[in-house]
Write a protein that holds these residues in place. Structure first.
Motif, PDB file in Angstrom:
ATOM      1  N   ILE A   1       1.332   6.767   0.432  1.00  0.00           N
ATOM      2  CA  ILE A   1       0.643   7.316   1.607  1.00  0.00           C
ATOM      3  C   ILE A   1       1.528   7.123   2.832  1.00  0.00           C
ATOM      4  N   ASP A   2       1.234   7.926   3.806  1.00  0.00           N
ATOM      5  CA  ASP A   2       1.916   7.823   5.093  1.00  0.00           C
ATOM      6  C   ASP A   2       1.102   6.907   5.987  1.00  0.00           C
ATOM      7  N   LEU A   3       1.673   5.777   6.361  1.00  0.00           N
ATOM      8  CA  LEU A   3       0.943   4.815   7.180  1.00  0.00           C
ATOM      9  C   LEU A   3       0.650   5.349   8.567  1.00  0.00           C
ATOM     10  N   GLU A   4       1.282   6.451   8.948  1.00  0.00           N
ATOM     11  CA  GLU A   4       1.002   7.060  10.247  1.00  0.00           C
ATOM     12  C   GLU A   4      -0.240   7.953  10.191  1.00  0.00           C
ATOM     13  N   ASN A   5      -0.754   8.196   9.004  1.00  0.00           N
ATOM     14  CA  ASN A   5      -1.947   9.035   8.823  1.00  0.00           C
ATOM     15  C   ASN A   5      -3.168   8.135   8.663  1.00  0.00           C
TER      16      ASN A   5
ATOM     17  N   PHE B   1       0.818  -1.209   0.000  1.00  0.00           N
ATOM     18  CA  PHE B   1       0.000   0.000   0.000  1.00  0.00           C
ATOM     19  C   PHE B   1       0.857   1.267   0.000  1.00  0.00           C
ATOM     20  N   GLU B   2       1.854   1.272   0.861  1.00  0.00           N
ATOM     21  CA  GLU B   2       2.659   2.481   1.037  1.00  0.00           C
ATOM     22  C   GLU B   2       3.381   2.858  -0.253  1.00  0.00           C
ATOM     23  N   GLN B   3       3.913   1.859  -0.965  1.00  0.00           N
ATOM     24  CA  GLN B   3       4.629   2.141  -2.197  1.00  0.00           C
ATOM     25  C   GLN B   3       3.668   2.430  -3.351  1.00  0.00           C
ATOM     26  N   ALA B   4       2.527   1.713  -3.393  1.00  0.00           N
ATOM     27  CA  ALA B   4       1.607   1.866  -4.525  1.00  0.00           C
ATOM     28  C   ALA B   4       0.824   3.167  -4.465  1.00  0.00           C
ATOM     29  N   TYR B   5       0.375   3.557  -3.275  1.00  0.00           N
ATOM     30  CA  TYR B   5      -0.474   4.744  -3.148  1.00  0.00           C
ATOM     31  C   TYR B   5       0.275   5.952  -2.574  1.00  0.00           C
TER      32      TYR B   5
END
Length: 324
Positions: free
Chosen positions: A246-250, A240-244
Motif C-alpha cells: 500500500i501507499d502510506l500517503e493514501n 505494513f507497506e511491504q506486506a500489503y
C-alpha cells in the motif's frame, strides 16, 4: 416410516438451530474483543464457558453411559451447549413467575437479559482484577526495564546495566511461578462464582500439584499466544507497506489495511482464547478429580455444583493416583 421421517426432520432442525445459535454467540464474543469496555463482558462469559467445559470433562470421565439424558436435568441443562448470553443460573424463575400480556413478557425477558449481562460483566471485572493483581506488578517491572534499557542506550550510562538484567530475570522467574498458579485459580473462580476462591492458596496448591506437567504445557500455550498477539499488534504493523503493498500517503488504503489486519488479529486472538480456556478448564477438571481421589481436597473446598456432581450424581472408576 412417517414417524422416523419426522424424528429425522426434528433432529435436523435442532442441529441447524444449535449451529446458528452457536454462531451468534461466537460473533457476540468476537465483538466484545474490540473495546476495553466490553472485554469484562467477554471475561464473564468465558467463566461460564470454562464451567461448561469442566463439567463436560467430568461427565465423559464418569461411568455414566448416557450423557445426553444427564444434561436433560434442570440443574445442568444450561451446560449442555455453549453458554447463552441471556441464561445465567438463578434468573429463570423471574420469567416464569407470572404470565400476563405480551408487553409484560417482553419486559421480563429484557429485564432478565440485562440482568444476565450485568452479572457476567461484574464477574468478568472481578476475574480481570484478580488476574491483574498478580500479573500487573511483573508487567510494570518489564515496562520499567524496557524504559531503563532505552534510557541507558541514549545516555550511554552503562554503570548499572547489570541491575536491569538481574531484575528482568528475577521477574521472569517470579512470573513463571505465577503462571503455574494462575490457571487453576482462574478456573476455580469461574466454577465457584466467587472472587475469594481465586485466593484460596491451600486448595489451589492441593489441586495444582496433581497436574504440574499439564500446567507447564498450558503456560507454554499462553506464552505462544502472547507472542503471537505481540507480533500481530506491535511487530507486523511496522512492515505494513511491504506486506500489503500500500501507499502510506493514501489514508484510505492505510485505513482499510489496518482494519483488515486487526480484524484477523482479533479473530485469531479470540479463537486462541477459546482454545486455551477450554484447555484450562480441562486441566482444572482433571486436577480436581485427582485431588479428590488422593484425599488432598476436602468436600468443603468444592463449590455446591462440584459437590453435587462429583460426590452425588456422578460415579468414577477406582482411582489410579499418579502425581505429575
Amino acid at each position: 416410516m412417517t414417524e422416523r421421517l419426522m424424528k429425522s426432520i426434528r433432529r435436523l432442525r435442532d442441529t441447524l438451530f444449535s449451529l446458528f445459535s452457536g454462531f451468534v454467540r461466537f460473533v457476540a464474543g468476537f465483538l466484545c474483543c474490540w473495546t476495553p469496555f466490553t472485554a469484562p463482558l467477554l471475561s464473564g462469559w468465558m467463566n461460564r464457558y470454562m464451567l461448561r467445559s469442566a463439567v463436560q470433562v467430568w461427565v465423559k470421565r464418569s461411568t455414566l453411559e448416557d450423557s445426553a439424558s444427564f444434561f436433560n436435568s434442570q440443574d445442568v441443562s444450561l451446560l449442555k451447549y455453549w453458554p447463552r448470553w441471556s441464561d445465567v443460573s438463578g434468573l429463570e424463575q423471574s420469567l416464569a413467575a407470572e404470565r400476563k400480556d405480551f408487553s409484560y413478557k417482553l419486559y421480563l425477558r429484557v429485564k432478565r437479559f440485562l440482568r444476565a449481562l450485568f452479572i457476567q460483566y461484574r464477574n468478568g471485572v472481578l476475574s480481570l482484577f484478580n488476574t491483574w493483581l498478580l500479573t500487573l506488578p511483573f508487567a510494570l517491572v518489564w515496562l520499567w526495564m524496557w524504559w531503563a534499557g532505552w534510557n541507558n542506550t541514549f545516555s550511554r550510562g552503562y554503570e548499572e546495566e547489570g541491575l536491569a538484567a538481574v531484575l528482568s530475570v528475577a521477574s521472569v522467574i517470579g512470573f513463571s511461578f505465577i503462571m503455574l498458579y494462575l490457571p487453576i485459580a482462574q478456573a476455580r473462580q469461574a466454577l465457584h462464582g466467587r472472587w475469594k476462591s481465586f485466593f484460596d492458596f491451600r486448595a489451589v496448591r492441593a489441586i495444582a500439584q496433581h497436574v504440574r506437567f499439564r500446567l507447564l504445557i498450558l503456560a507454554l500455550f499462553y506464552a505462544l499466544g502472547s507472542a503471537g498477539l505481540m507480533g500481530g499488534t506491535k511487530i507486523f504493523p511496522a512492515f505494513f507497506e511491504q506486506a500489503y503493498h500500500i501507499d502510506l500517503e493514501n489514508p484510505k488504503a492505510v485505513k482499510d489495511a489496518v482494519f483488515g489486519h486487526f480484524f484477523i488479529v482479533i479473530l485469531c486472538f479470540y479463537c486462541g482464547l477459546l482454545i486455551v480456556k477450554r484447555m484450562n478448564a480441562r486441566v482444572y477438571a482433571i486436577a480436581v478429580l485427582k485431588a479428590l481421589q488422593a484425599k488432598d481436597l476436602r468436600p468443603e473446598d468444592l463449590s455446591p455444583l462440584e459437590r453435587t456432581l462429583l460426590l452425588e450424581k456422578l460415579t468414577f472408576d477406582p482411582p489410579r493416583i499418579r502425581k505429575e
